[in-house]
Enzyme design. Structure first.
Site, PDB file in Angstrom:
ATOM      1  N   TYR A 293       0.888  -1.148  -0.083  1.00 28.83           N
ATOM      2  CA  TYR A 293       0.023   0.049  -0.099  1.00 28.83           C
ATOM      3  C   TYR A 293       0.842   1.283   0.028  1.00 28.83           C
ATOM      4  CZ  TYR A 293       1.403   0.715   4.797  1.00 28.83           C
ATOM      5  OH  TYR A 293       1.875   1.130   5.938  1.00 28.83           O
TER       6      TYR A 293
ATOM      7  N   PHE B 232       2.505   9.615   4.490  1.00 28.73           N
ATOM      8  CA  PHE B 232       2.948   9.213   3.402  1.00 28.73           C
ATOM      9  C   PHE B 232       3.927   7.964   3.915  1.00 28.73           C
ATOM     10  CE2 PHE B 232       6.845   8.260   0.824  1.00 28.73           C
ATOM     11  CZ  PHE B 232       6.462   8.228  -0.433  1.00 28.73           C
ATOM     12  N   GLU B 233       3.526   6.779   3.282  1.00 29.89           N
ATOM     13  CA  GLU B 233       4.443   5.565   3.589  1.00 29.89           C
ATOM     14  C   GLU B 233       3.778   4.539   2.561  1.00 29.89           C
ATOM     15  OE1 GLU B 233       3.663   4.322   7.757  1.00 29.89           O
ATOM     16  OE2 GLU B 233       1.952   3.107   7.288  1.00 29.89           O
ATOM     17  N   ILE B 234       5.170   3.685   2.271  1.00 31.50           N
ATOM     18  CA  ILE B 234       4.725   2.733   1.366  1.00 31.50           C
ATOM     19  C   ILE B 234       5.135   1.331   2.053  1.00 31.50           C
ATOM     20  CG2 ILE B 234       5.524   1.563  -0.925  1.00 31.50           C
ATOM     21  CD1 ILE B 234       6.124   4.326  -1.906  1.00 31.50           C
TER      22      ILE B 234
END
Length: 348
Positions: free
Chosen positions: A191, A249-251
């Site tokens: 995600y 904001f993070e993957i």
């Protein structure tokens, strides 16, 4: 006009006539051979992607661009519409128009028709809109409300940001332990949420590290030897330096959050009640979880992606700024300000 040319023109006329008749008589044929359909088929051939499992990352895939099973996850309310549109439009223009990743919007209330309509207009691919289960969002019944209320009032007096907000605490708890369990994310492995790294407000997490140490002591088997403890602690785990990655904001790997180590860690924190008796945020909880339970070489700093969350901004600098055709002001880059924790990440 010679005979060959006459036959050629006659054949062409017959083909055009047949095409016209079939287009009128058969709706499916008309759709399949329309200019818009042919254009879409050309685009899908031009941008051919192939889904690959996490284990296949880095391996050759028949010369195609690799596309993982991933989605953009956006937690929003109907009133956030304009800000969501602006963010999504930038993502589409700068990245997703080439890759076509889907979007998953989550809300504790049903999304309005207006929200669905206007967000879908700026998205180049599929979007789904999900309702968060009540048991994943609202304050649990077993929380002592008198104790929680007293904590909120104390934070209001101390002017702690969001100190008096129950809904903010609901969001932090949901993002810490439930978003990755939502049915709309079941088929995804990764995600992208909408990271800057900095210290957390000490008044909001007074017992978070104490509670974490209790879990570590009882479950040492979950900590790999090459973890990133050095990012969150300057004294080998005795205390928490309050460093964390902003999770706006993070993957991330959804299967990490779904794993046994993090699941049990969250359950331990949740039972302690600190999301409501204090104001534990999902950013420090995620950061501690990743730093303790994942090898440090699995944590990546996306230096080439600019991001802003008021009042701070990560802006790529130097050659990276030029290569990415970035338009953010490099002078406003937060990375090495005194309040940044990037130096702790690099040292870990």
């Amino acid at each position: 006009m010679n005979t060959q040319l006459r036959f050629l023109l006659l054949a062409l006329g017959i083909l055009i006539g047949l095409h016209f008749i079939l287009s009128v008589a058969h709706e499916d044929y008309n759709k399949a051979t329309s200019l818009s359909s042919l254009k879409e088929k050309w685009r899908s051939t031009k941008n051919h992607y192939e889904y690959v499992s996490p284990e296949m990352q880095g391996q050759a895939t028949n010369g195609t661009r690799r596309k993982v099973k991933a989605a953009f996850v956006i937690l929003a309310r109907n009133g956030d519409l304009q800000g969501v549109i602006e963010s999504v439009k930038q993502i589409e223009d700068r990245f997703n128009k080439e890759f076509g990743y889907p979007y998953v919007f989550l809300n504790e209330e049903v999304f309005s028709d207006e929200f669905r309509t206007y967000t879908s207009e700026v998205i180049s691919t599929k979007a789904t809109y999900g309702l968060i289960p009540k048991e994943h969002w609202f304050q649990p019944d077993w929380i002592d409300e008198d104790k929680a209320k007293a904590a909120r009032e104390d934070m209001i007096q101390k002017q702690v940001i969001y100190g008096g907000s129950v809904s903010y605490r609901n969001m932090c708890r949901f993002n810490s332990g439930f978003f990755f369990r939502h049915p709309l994310l079941r088929d995804y492995d990764y995600y992208w949420r909408f990271t800057i790294t900095l210290p957390e407000y000490g008044e909001t997490i007074e017992t978070l590290w104490k509670t974490t140490k209790e879990f570590i002591k009882a479950n040492p088997q979950y900590l790999p030897k090459d973890n990133a403890m050095g990012f969150v602690s300057d004294d080998k785990g005795e205390s928490y330096n309050r460093c964390h990655y902003w999770s706006n904001f993070e993957i991330g790997d959804l299967n990490f959050w779904r794993g046994e180590a993090y699941t049990k860690y969250f359950e331990h924190l949740d039972k302690a009640g600190g999301f409501y008796y204090e104001r534990w945020g999902d950013a420090p909880v995620h950061s501690i979880g990743v730093s303790l339970f994942a090898p440090k070489d699995k944590i990546h700093f996306f230096n080439d992606i600019g991001y802003r969350h008021e009042p701070f901004m990560h802006c790529p600098t130097g050659q990276v700024h030029a290569q990415g055709k970035c338009w953010c002001d490099q002078k406003q880059n937060f990375d090495y300000e005194w309040y940044s924790c990037l130096k702790h990440f690099e040292a870990a």
